[in-house]
Design a protein around this motif. Structure first.
Motif, mmCIF file in Angstrom:
data_model
loop_
_atom_site.group_PDB
_atom_site.id
_atom_site.type_symbol
_atom_site.label_atom_id
_atom_site.label_comp_id
_atom_site.label_asym_id
_atom_site.label_seq_id
_atom_site.Cartn_x
_atom_site.Cartn_y
_atom_site.Cartn_z
ATOM 1 N N LYS A 38 0.848 -1.193 0.000
ATOM 2 C CA LYS A 38 0.000 0.000 0.000
ATOM 3 C C LYS A 38 0.880 1.238 0.000
ATOM 4 C CE LYS A 38 -3.739 2.377 2.433
ATOM 5 N NZ LYS A 38 -4.632 2.412 3.619
ATOM 6 N N ASN A 39 0.495 2.230 -0.810
ATOM 7 C CA ASN A 39 1.197 3.517 -0.861
ATOM 8 C C ASN A 39 2.702 3.352 -1.062
ATOM 9 O OD1 ASN A 39 -1.273 4.796 -0.421
ATOM 10 N ND2 ASN A 39 -0.975 4.891 1.797
ATOM 11 N N GLU A 40 3.066 2.514 -2.058
ATOM 12 C CA GLU A 40 4.471 2.319 -2.412
ATOM 13 C C GLU A 40 5.299 1.689 -1.298
ATOM 14 O OE1 GLU A 40 5.596 2.994 -5.580
ATOM 15 O OE2 GLU A 40 3.466 3.344 -5.945
ATOM 16 N N LYS A 41 4.639 1.011 -0.365
ATOM 17 C CA LYS A 41 5.346 0.329 0.721
ATOM 18 C C LYS A 41 4.882 -1.111 0.824
ATOM 19 C CE LYS A 41 6.266 4.370 3.653
ATOM 20 N NZ LYS A 41 5.689 5.387 2.751
ATOM 21 N N ILE A 42 5.795 -1.967 1.287
ATOM 22 C CA ILE A 42 5.505 -3.374 1.528
ATOM 23 C C ILE A 42 5.491 -3.597 3.033
ATOM 24 C CG2 ILE A 42 6.242 -5.754 1.144
ATOM 25 C CD1 ILE A 42 7.827 -4.731 -1.288
ATOM 26 N N TYR A 54 9.052 -2.081 3.889
ATOM 27 C CA TYR A 54 10.026 -1.939 2.820
ATOM 28 C C TYR A 54 9.528 -0.914 1.794
ATOM 29 C CZ TYR A 54 11.790 -6.422 4.581
ATOM 30 O OH TYR A 54 12.268 -7.438 5.374
ATOM 31 N N ASP A 55 10.470 -0.295 1.111
ATOM 32 C CA ASP A 55 10.152 0.588 -0.005
ATOM 33 C C ASP A 55 9.876 -0.271 -1.241
ATOM 34 O OD1 ASP A 55 10.502 2.274 -2.374
ATOM 35 O OD2 ASP A 55 11.203 3.804 -0.985
ATOM 36 N N LEU A 56 8.708 -0.095 -1.840
ATOM 37 C CA LEU A 56 8.331 -0.914 -2.982
ATOM 38 C C LEU A 56 9.208 -0.647 -4.196
ATOM 39 C CD1 LEU A 56 6.335 -2.955 -4.233
ATOM 40 C CD2 LEU A 56 4.838 -1.030 -4.779
ATOM 41 N N ASN A 57 9.777 0.540 -4.316
ATOM 42 C CA ASN A 57 10.544 0.907 -5.505
ATOM 43 C C ASN A 57 11.962 0.341 -5.508
ATOM 44 O OD1 ASN A 57 8.494 2.662 -6.764
ATOM 45 N ND2 ASN A 57 8.805 3.925 -4.945
ATOM 46 N N ASN A 58 12.603 0.333 -4.339
ATOM 47 C CA ASN A 58 13.983 -0.151 -4.298
ATOM 48 C C ASN A 58 14.181 -1.331 -3.345
ATOM 49 O OD1 ASN A 58 13.972 1.008 -1.727
ATOM 50 N ND2 ASN A 58 14.910 2.914 -2.441
#
Length: 283
Positions: A38-42, A54-58
């Motif tokens: 959710k919202n670019e986070k895991i 975790y950060d979804l992008n990196n």
């Protein structure tokens, strides 16, 4: 049989981006905890009650928080993990349920003298919890009891818990004691239909039983062998204990039941009449 549609993958090079190892314990009788994005986070929760972000992008770790509660011990561990309105809900094997926020701060907690192996479900502003012989609804904000219904039985309890699905405002479920039922969540009352009166095949192990809903149809796959389909609007059984042999694993997908049998045949069955859509030899 159909040609193998996955053959084209044999010449495709797939690059692995990242591997996560969320849970260290190998609990063979537990269903895996889900991972929430959710919202670019895991968001994940380990069996040691570590709340990881975790950060979804990196895929970099943003935070890891140990959930602190007197109800958490070395002898219990979470069996499910859910998110609703920025609050997380987790149930533990020995009947504990804990709600915490994005910072890992416990908002409320409750202790039932029971076993929880079925994943909790958020539905119509209810936290739905399946215990060994009862189903309950809790308030997401306070943990207060909304309603409770008992389904007593002398059947052997299933180690992996039960199953629960919804069709609009109705919940359909099988409890760990092999009782089936349905609840109207608008009123918090039991609902009577053909599904509630299903007679299952006698077995000491119904761990692989599964309920599925598709449009206005409710299905029950009993012991990985008997498929029953109910037209819920008409309250009629259109497919009654249709036998499917040698199933090792299976998955419902919309109007089909996809099975893999002992001969490595992948098959897709029509849930309305039991006929075969297609089959693939995976050997």
């Amino acid at each position: 049989s159909a040609s193998n549609p996955f053959k084209y993958l044999s010449n495709v090079e797939i690059n692995k981006l990242h591997t996560f190892h969320f849970n260290k314990r190998n609990q063979l009788d537990l269903k895996p905890l889900i991972t929430i994005i959710k919202n670019e986070k895991i968001y994940s929760l380990s069996y040691e009650s570590n709340f990881n972000i975790y950060d979804l992008n990196n895929f970099q770790s943003l935070n890891s928080i140990k959930i602190k509660s007197e109800l958490i011990t070395d002898n219990n561990f979470p069996t499910s993990f859910a998110l609703f309105n920025d609050y997380f809900y987790t149930a533990y094997t020995d009947g504990k349920i804990i709600c915490f926020n994005l910072n890992g701060v416990v908002i409320w907690e409750i202790d039932f003298p029971d076993i929880i192996k079925t994943p909790i479900k958020i539905h119509n502003d209810n936290v739905i919890v399946v215990l060994t012989d009862k189903i309950i609804s809790l308030s997401p904000e306070t943990g207060e009891l909304n309603w409770i219904h008992h389904y007593y039985s002398d059947n052997v309890l299933q180690s992996t818990g039960g199953d629960i699905v919804n069709l609009n405002h109705l919940l359909f479920f099988i409890l760990p004691n092999n009782r089936v039922g349905e609840i109207d969540t608008l009123f918090g009352e039991k609902n009577d239909s053909i599904f509630s009166d299903l007679i299952l095949e006698d077995s000491i192990n119904n761990s692989f039983d599964k309920i599925h809903v598709f449009k206005n149809y409710v299905l029950y796959f009993d012991q990985k062998k008997y498929l029953t389909t109910i037209n819920f609007n008409k309250n009629t059984i259109i497919l009654n204990k249709n036998k499917i042999e040698k199933v090792q694993s299976y998955q419902f997908f919309n109007n089909s039941l996809i099975t893999l049998n002992a001969d490595h045949l992948l098959k897709s069955f029509n849930i309305f009449n039991g006929n075969l859509f297609w089959k693939i030899d995976t050997k």
